[in-house]
Design a protein around this motif. Structure first.
Motif, PDB file in Angstrom:
ATOM      1  N   MET A   2       0.848  -1.193   0.000  1.00 32.01           N
ATOM      2  CA  MET A   2       0.000   0.000   0.000  1.00 32.01           C
ATOM      3  C   MET A   2       0.887   1.248   0.000  1.00 32.01           C
ATOM      4  N   GLU A   3       0.303   2.365  -0.353  1.00 34.53           N
ATOM      5  CA  GLU A   3       1.091   3.604  -0.340  1.00 34.53           C
ATOM      6  C   GLU A   3       1.169   4.167   1.071  1.00 34.53           C
ATOM      7  N   TRP A   4       2.139   5.027   1.290  1.00 35.99           N
ATOM      8  CA  TRP A   4       2.376   5.621   2.613  1.00 35.99           C
ATOM      9  C   TRP A   4       1.265   6.584   2.982  1.00 35.99           C
ATOM     10  N   VAL A   5       0.847   6.513   4.225  1.00 33.33           N
ATOM     11  CA  VAL A   5      -0.135   7.441   4.789  1.00 33.33           C
ATOM     12  C   VAL A   5       0.623   8.310   5.780  1.00 33.33           C
ATOM     13  N   THR A   6       0.492   9.616   5.654  1.00 35.81           N
ATOM     14  CA  THR A   6       1.223  10.542   6.517  1.00 35.81           C
ATOM     15  C   THR A   6       0.266  11.201   7.503  1.00 35.81           C
ATOM     16  N   GLU A  28      -3.011  -0.226  14.015  1.00 37.96           N
ATOM     17  CA  GLU A  28      -3.336  -0.638  12.653  1.00 37.96           C
ATOM     18  C   GLU A  28      -3.180  -2.146  12.475  1.00 37.96           C
ATOM     19  N   TYR A  40      -1.149  -8.609   7.525  1.00 36.49           N
ATOM     20  CA  TYR A  40      -0.362  -7.464   7.082  1.00 36.49           C
ATOM     21  C   TYR A  40       0.641  -7.076   8.161  1.00 36.49           C
ATOM     22  N   THR A  44       6.412   1.724   9.683  1.00 31.09           N
ATOM     23  CA  THR A  44       6.342   3.147  10.008  1.00 31.09           C
ATOM     24  C   THR A  44       7.680   3.790   9.694  1.00 31.09           C
ATOM     25  N   SER A  56       4.838   8.560   9.186  1.00 34.09           N
ATOM     26  CA  SER A  56       4.152   7.944   8.056  1.00 34.09           C
ATOM     27  C   SER A  56       4.087   6.451   8.301  1.00 34.09           C
ATOM     28  N   TRP A  57       3.088   5.788   7.711  1.00 34.58           N
ATOM     29  CA  TRP A  57       2.939   4.347   7.862  1.00 34.58           C
ATOM     30  C   TRP A  57       2.288   3.754   6.632  1.00 34.58           C
ATOM     31  N   ARG A  58       2.499   2.442   6.457  1.00 34.81           N
ATOM     32  CA  ARG A  58       1.843   1.718   5.372  1.00 34.81           C
ATOM     33  C   ARG A  58       1.674   0.261   5.768  1.00 34.81           C
ATOM     34  N   LYS A  59       0.706  -0.390   5.109  1.00 34.98           N
ATOM     35  CA  LYS A  59       0.456  -1.813   5.331  1.00 34.98           C
ATOM     36  C   LYS A  59       1.157  -2.609   4.229  1.00 34.98           C
TER      37      LYS A  59
END
Length: 102
Positions: A2-6, A28, A40, A44, A56-59
């Protein structure tokens, strides 16, 4: 992947940002993973933005979980045997009602 979420919040110190990143990863992971099904990992990262810190984080897909892995956390505990000293209950005998002919 997945894309990074900030996160929009900026933190004054790296320690506060790292603590928040740990909380995000734990939360998460608990929300997205199921007992059986897709699993998943949550990645981070903490970056410096000017004089503040941002999280920022991503799965990342890790695979499928098909069943119990034997941790035994869901096993029912056996009831504890009581001794007579612990048993404070009392048996009350009931009498049969007498049959009267009317």
């Amino acid at each position: 992947m997945m894309e990074w979420v900030t996160l929009q919040t900026l933190y004054d110190s790296k320690e506060k940002a790292l603590r928040t990143a740990s909380i995000v990863a734990t939360t998460e992971s608990r929300l997205v993973n199921q007992q059986r099904g897709p699993q998943y990992e949550v990645e981070t990262r903490v970056e410096q933005v000017e004089d503040k810190w941002q999280v920022s984080w991503r799965k990342v897909f890790a695979g499928f979980k098909t069943g119990c892995d034997g941790c035994q956390s869901c096993q029912a505990k056996l009831p504890v045997q009581k001794t007579q000293e612990q048993d404070s209950g009392k048996v009350i005998p009931f009498r049969k009602p007498s049959a009267k002919n009317k």
